[in-house]
Motif scaffolding. Structure first.
Motif, PDB file in Angstrom:
ATOM      1  N   SER A   1       0.861  -1.185   0.000  1.00 34.97           N
ATOM      2  CA  SER A   1       0.000   0.000   0.000  1.00 34.97           C
ATOM      3  C   SER A   1       0.896   1.234   0.000  1.00 34.97           C
ATOM      4  O   SER A   1       2.080   1.160   0.319  1.00 34.97           O
ATOM      5  CB  SER A   1      -0.945   0.018   1.210  1.00 34.97           C
ATOM      6  OG  SER A   1      -0.211   0.069   2.415  1.00 34.97           O
TER       7      SER A   1
ATOM      8  N   GLU B   1       1.709   5.287   1.168  1.00 38.24           N
ATOM      9  CA  GLU B   1       1.522   6.214   2.284  1.00 38.24           C
ATOM     10  C   GLU B   1       2.042   7.582   1.858  1.00 38.24           C
ATOM     11  O   GLU B   1       3.121   7.697   1.285  1.00 38.24           O
ATOM     12  CB  GLU B   1       2.294   5.731   3.512  1.00 38.24           C
ATOM     13  CG  GLU B   1       2.256   6.694   4.684  1.00 38.24           C
ATOM     14  CD  GLU B   1       3.180   6.282   5.822  1.00 38.24           C
ATOM     15  OE1 GLU B   1       3.529   7.171   6.630  1.00 38.24           O
ATOM     16  OE2 GLU B   1       3.555   5.107   5.901  1.00 38.24           O
TER      17      GLU B   1
ATOM     18  N   LYS C   1      -6.591   4.265   1.756  1.00 35.04           N
ATOM     19  CA  LYS C   1      -5.494   3.454   1.250  1.00 35.04           C
ATOM     20  C   LYS C   1      -6.027   2.199   0.567  1.00 35.04           C
ATOM     21  O   LYS C   1      -6.952   1.549   1.040  1.00 35.04           O
ATOM     22  CB  LYS C   1      -4.543   3.065   2.386  1.00 35.04           C
ATOM     23  CG  LYS C   1      -3.870   4.258   3.073  1.00 35.04           C
ATOM     24  CD  LYS C   1      -2.969   5.015   2.107  1.00 35.04           C
ATOM     25  CE  LYS C   1      -2.276   6.196   2.757  1.00 35.04           C
ATOM     26  NZ  LYS C   1      -3.151   7.335   3.017  1.00 35.04           N
TER      27      LYS C   1
ATOM     28  N   ASP D   1       2.338  10.622  -2.752  1.00 33.56           N
ATOM     29  CA  ASP D   1       2.833   9.428  -2.060  1.00 33.56           C
ATOM     30  C   ASP D   1       4.307   9.579  -1.701  1.00 33.56           C
ATOM     31  O   ASP D   1       5.105  10.084  -2.495  1.00 33.56           O
ATOM     32  CB  ASP D   1       2.642   8.180  -2.930  1.00 33.56           C
ATOM     33  CG  ASP D   1       1.174   7.772  -3.046  1.00 33.56           C
ATOM     34  OD1 ASP D   1       0.418   8.062  -2.112  1.00 33.56           O
ATOM     35  OD2 ASP D   1       0.801   7.185  -4.080  1.00 33.56           O
TER      36      ASP D   1
ATOM     37  N   ARG E   1       4.468   0.882   1.623  1.00 28.99           N
ATOM     38  CA  ARG E   1       4.377   0.026   2.817  1.00 28.99           C
ATOM     39  C   ARG E   1       4.299  -1.430   2.372  1.00 28.99           C
ATOM     40  O   ARG E   1       3.482  -1.785   1.519  1.00 28.99           O
ATOM     41  CB  ARG E   1       3.156   0.400   3.654  1.00 28.99           C
ATOM     42  CG  ARG E   1       3.216   1.813   4.204  1.00 28.99           C
ATOM     43  CD  ARG E   1       2.009   2.117   5.062  1.00 28.99           C
ATOM     44  NE  ARG E   1       2.059   1.407   6.321  1.00 28.99           N
ATOM     45  CZ  ARG E   1       2.322   1.973   7.498  1.00 28.99           C
ATOM     46  NH1 ARG E   1       2.575   3.266   7.562  1.00 28.99           N
ATOM     47  NH2 ARG E   1       2.329   1.274   8.604  1.00 28.99           N
TER      48      ARG E   1
ATOM     49  N   ARG F   1       8.934  -0.166   5.437  1.00 28.72           N
ATOM     50  CA  ARG F   1       8.436   1.115   4.929  1.00 28.72           C
ATOM     51  C   ARG F   1       9.508   1.661   3.992  1.00 28.72           C
ATOM     52  O   ARG F   1      10.529   2.171   4.432  1.00 28.72           O
ATOM     53  CB  ARG F   1       8.206   2.049   6.112  1.00 28.72           C
ATOM     54  CG  ARG F   1       7.316   3.242   5.870  1.00 28.72           C
ATOM     55  CD  ARG F   1       6.930   3.783   7.243  1.00 28.72           C
ATOM     56  NE  ARG F   1       6.207   5.040   7.207  1.00 28.72           N
ATOM     57  CZ  ARG F   1       6.683   6.167   7.697  1.00 28.72           C
ATOM     58  NH1 ARG F   1       7.891   6.202   8.230  1.00 28.72           N
ATOM     59  NH2 ARG F   1       5.954   7.264   7.669  1.00 28.72           N
TER      60      ARG F   1
END
Length: 408
Positions: free
Chosen positions: A62, A64, A71, A100, A104, A122
């Protein structure tokens, strides 16, 4: 061919072993929209503390960033019986927003009762994109500010070069931890990245804002049926998103499709794609006639047509009033120059597509006059739809549209 972006050499302490490690940190740090292609290759030394000796690991990706948009999770199927060293070799394509900042990555174990988290990572995009995209790597401020032509300022590069950027790749191991605030190692994962930018992407230079700027994309409740300005503010690119997506698709896949814009697409599929745009969901364009229908639908539903009401009568009179082809072109230039910049640029972008389609008319049977017949009602009309002159003006609107296509 390989390239190395301008960078600094910095030393960072690794969270899992406290070792000071030299790291290349690119100087460029921009937010750019496009398609991030991630291949999950394999992992090593995975260990699920809640597993009973059996591991079927799978992955969730996803994005972040500064956007408050919900999301979206992009899954990689489980590797059945993969254990501590699973092999996936699975590729996902993730739409990337200019807002962005991180990718993740979380690795999970498929259990009988409830799935358990093995580890997560991350990945900062500023440590990936500059190594796989020359536009990002050698960014020195928005070159579009130095381009005189307002139309050229809409684009970072050509369609061809944007696609060629996909040939660059980066493959690297990434450390997994039990929790992002923890230093306990949970194994490593091998990922490969490719990136195809939107050539008309909006840009955020994070070096200017300390990685905290947001709100570049003002996502409205819907995008169809709203003004061009609302469509622009709601999009990742320098024009309403449906226009850019559809034009780029048709230019790449549909120039030789017979009857393009004349043959109707499946109305349910068109409405489905429209709904996904309005809900800000990922849209997969599919079907040449359906995408063509979606593009016409966007223009047809504008509150005011692309050719403003104030310019309608003057514009449709140009072909008949002009004394020669050169005179007609000059008259068009004068009138179009009085339109606002966004309208003028979108009209040119659309007419360039229609001109390319017309160039393949021996195959697709869509000459400029055929295209104009399909497009004129969606591009221009009188403000009073009940005005009897609208019927009489149909041949003039078709002739005007055909002339714009031929001389874009």
């Amino acid at each position: 061919e390989a390239f190395m972006p301008p960078h600094h050499l910095v030393y960072k302490v690794q969270a899992t072993n406290n070792i000071l490690t030299p790291t290349f940190e690119p100087q460029s740090n921009i937010g750019i929209a496009g398609r991030l292609v991630v291949t999950a290759i394999r992992a090593r030394d995975l260990h699920d503390t809640q597993a009973m000796g059996h591991q079927d690991p799978y992955i969730r990706f996803s994005m972040e960033g500064t956007s408050k948009q919900k999301k979206v999770v992009f899954p990689v199927p489980r590797c059945q019986g993969g254990g501590q060293n699973p092999v996936w070799n699975h590729t996902v394509e993730i739409p990337l927003s200019s807002e962005d900042i991180y990718l993740r990555v979380s690795v999970w174990n498929k259990n009988m009762m409830a799935d358990s988290l093995i580890g997560r990572s991350r990945v900062p995009l500023k440590g990936v994109l500059p190594f796989i995209n020359p536009i990002v790597a050698f960014w020195q401020g928005d070159h579009r500010e130095r381009v005189w032509d307002s139309y050229e300022r809409m684009f970072l590069t050509t369609s061809k070069y944007a696609k060629e950027c996909g040939r660059y790749s980066l493959r690297s191991w990434f450390e997994l931890v039990r929790d992002l605030k923890s230093s306990q190692s949970a194994g490593e994962i091998l990922l490969e990245f490719r990136f195809i930018p939107y050539r008309a992407s909006k840009i955020i230079d994070w070096n200017l804002y300390g990685g905290k700027k947001g709100g570049e994309i003002r996502r409205q409740p819907k995008i169809f049926g709203e003004s061009l300005k609302v469509g622009l503010d709601s999009s990742e690119v320098t024009m309403p998103q449906p226009i850019f997506d559809c034009v780029e698709y048709l230019e790449e896949y549909a120039l030789e499709t017979e009857g393009l814009f004349r043959v109707p697409g499946d109305s349910k599929k068109i409405e489905g794609m429209k709904k996904r745009y309005n809900l800000r969901q990922q849209v997969t364009l599919k079907g040449d006639n359906e995408v063509a229908g979606l593009l016409k639908l966007y223009f047809r539903e504008l509150p005011e047509p692309l050719i403003p009401y104030t310019h309608y009568k003057s514009l449709i009179s140009v072909p008949s009033d002009a004394s020669s082809e050169e005179d007609m072109i000059e008259r068009f230039k004068v009138l179009l120059a009085t339109m606002d910049q966004l309208t003028r640029n979108i009209l040119r972008y659309l007419c360039e597509l229609l001109s390319k389609i017309a160039a393949h008319s021996e195959v697709n049977m869509m000459a400029p006059k055929n295209l104009a017949t399909c497009w004129a009602p969606s591009l221009m009309r009188a403000k009073n739809e009940n005005d009897p002159s609208n019927i009489r003006n149909i041949p003039m609107t078709i002739d005007t549209t055909a002339s714009l296509i031929q001389h874009c």
